[in-house]
Scaffold this motif. Structure first.
Motif, PDB file in Angstrom:
ATOM      1  N   ASP A 131       0.870  -1.176   0.000  1.00  0.00           N
ATOM      2  CA  ASP A 131       0.000   0.000   0.000  1.00  0.00           C
ATOM      3  C   ASP A 131       0.908   1.226   0.000  1.00  0.00           C
ATOM      4  OD1 ASP A 131      -1.671   2.118   0.512  1.00  0.00           O
ATOM      5  OD2 ASP A 131      -2.836   1.096   2.063  1.00  0.00           O
ATOM      6  N   LYS A 134      -2.490   6.945  -0.168  1.00  0.00           N
ATOM      7  CA  LYS A 134      -3.406   7.661  -1.057  1.00  0.00           C
ATOM      8  C   LYS A 134      -2.655   8.641  -1.949  1.00  0.00           C
ATOM      9  CE  LYS A 134      -7.562  10.568  -1.008  1.00  0.00           C
ATOM     10  NZ  LYS A 134      -8.569  11.252  -0.158  1.00  0.00           N
ATOM     11  N   PRO A 135      -2.967   8.664  -3.254  1.00  0.00           N
ATOM     12  CA  PRO A 135      -2.337   9.633  -4.157  1.00  0.00           C
ATOM     13  C   PRO A 135      -2.562  11.068  -3.682  1.00  0.00           C
ATOM     14  CG  PRO A 135      -3.466   7.946  -5.416  1.00  0.00           C
ATOM     15  CD  PRO A 135      -3.866   7.745  -3.981  1.00  0.00           C
ATOM     16  N   GLN A 146       0.103   7.804 -10.208  1.00  0.00           N
ATOM     17  CA  GLN A 146       0.446   7.565  -8.807  1.00  0.00           C
ATOM     18  C   GLN A 146      -0.206   6.239  -8.422  1.00  0.00           C
ATOM     19  OE1 GLN A 146       0.543  10.748  -5.765  1.00  0.00           O
ATOM     20  NE2 GLN A 146      -0.450  12.024  -7.310  1.00  0.00           N
ATOM     21  N   GLN A 148      -1.275   3.206  -6.029  1.00  0.00           N
ATOM     22  CA  GLN A 148      -1.622   3.113  -4.612  1.00  0.00           C
ATOM     23  C   GLN A 148      -1.486   1.699  -4.057  1.00  0.00           C
ATOM     24  OE1 GLN A 148      -5.335   4.968  -3.572  1.00  0.00           O
ATOM     25  NE2 GLN A 148      -5.235   4.335  -1.430  1.00  0.00           N
ATOM     26  N   TYR A 149      -1.918   0.702  -4.829  1.00  0.00           N
ATOM     27  CA  TYR A 149      -1.883  -0.677  -4.333  1.00  0.00           C
ATOM     28  C   TYR A 149      -1.199  -1.603  -5.334  1.00  0.00           C
ATOM     29  CZ  TYR A 149      -5.690   1.032  -1.318  1.00  0.00           C
ATOM     30  OH  TYR A 149      -6.454   1.748  -0.437  1.00  0.00           O
ATOM     31  N   GLY A 161      -4.068   2.670  -9.338  1.00  0.00           N
ATOM     32  CA  GLY A 161      -3.841   4.015  -8.836  1.00  0.00           C
ATOM     33  C   GLY A 161      -4.635   5.037  -9.629  1.00  0.00           C
TER      34      GLY A 161
END
Length: 205
Positions: A131, A134-135, A146, A148-149, A161
């Protein structure tokens, strides 16, 4: 328990349109749950599957037969599917993206579309391996993602993302599913090609 290891994953930033897969892979040092190896073994049977009945390594003709439509529904939303092929014309990844929206929709619709992807993938592959957080709006750059996961599933990698369009000021939720072995081979090939171009140019001086 967590350990620090070095591995290849989807880079935090990569081309939004994924026109250059060479941007996808970066070697980074990150924190990874020790169950990632067990998870890879658990889902080994799915490692050759890119999406649905589509498998890595198939030709464009075979892909088009299995996925005749560019737009497909995942969970509650529709997304566009963009296949990627290596130098031999074999499928090495699928870039999935939502329809573009303005910045006004980042904290609502686009986040919902991102979370929809996360929840669907999580239902099968459990929590993400990584993780990234958050972007951040001020970290967006035109044409970049970006992420995220990440889910690391042996040679199969899934990363999701948000991206900003190359023209700027428009955004999408994105998901990239790729075969890490094929992607690394593609990256190595592109790197060698780049070096050859540099050497040829250097001979002019």
């Amino acid at each position: 328990m967590k350990i620090i290891i070095t591995l290849s994953i989807g880079a935090l930033f990569a081309s939004c349109s994924q026109s250059n897969p060479n941007n996808i892979l970066d070697t980074v040092i990150t924190t990874v749950n020790t169950d990632s190896i067990k998870r890879a073994a658990k889902f080994q049977s799915t490692s050759e599957i890119a999406y649905g009945k589509v498998k890595f390594g198939i030709t464009k003709k075979a892909y088009d037969k299995l996925m005749p439509e560019m737009s497909n529904k995942i969970g509650a939303y529709d997304y566009m599917f963009l296949p990627q092929y290596d130098k031999q014309g074999k499928l090495m990844g699928i870039f999935i993206q939502s329809y573009k929206e303005t910045a006004n929709y980042i904290d609502n619709k686009l986040t919902d579309e991102l979370n929809n992807l996360r929840d669907v993938i999580k239902a099968k592959y459990e929590d993400p391996t990584i993780d990234h957080g958050k972007p951040e709006f001020f970290n967006f750059k035109p044409g970049m993602v970006q992420y995220q996961y990440d889910w690391e599933l042996g040679s199969k990698m899934i990363t999701i993302g948000l991206c900003e369009e190359e023209g700027g000021s428009e955004y999408r939720a994105v998901c990239y599913i790729y075969n890490d072995t094929m992607m690394q081979a593609f990256k190595d090939s592109e790197s060698k090609k780049s070096e050859q171009v540099k050497k040829a140019a250097a001979n002019n001086f």
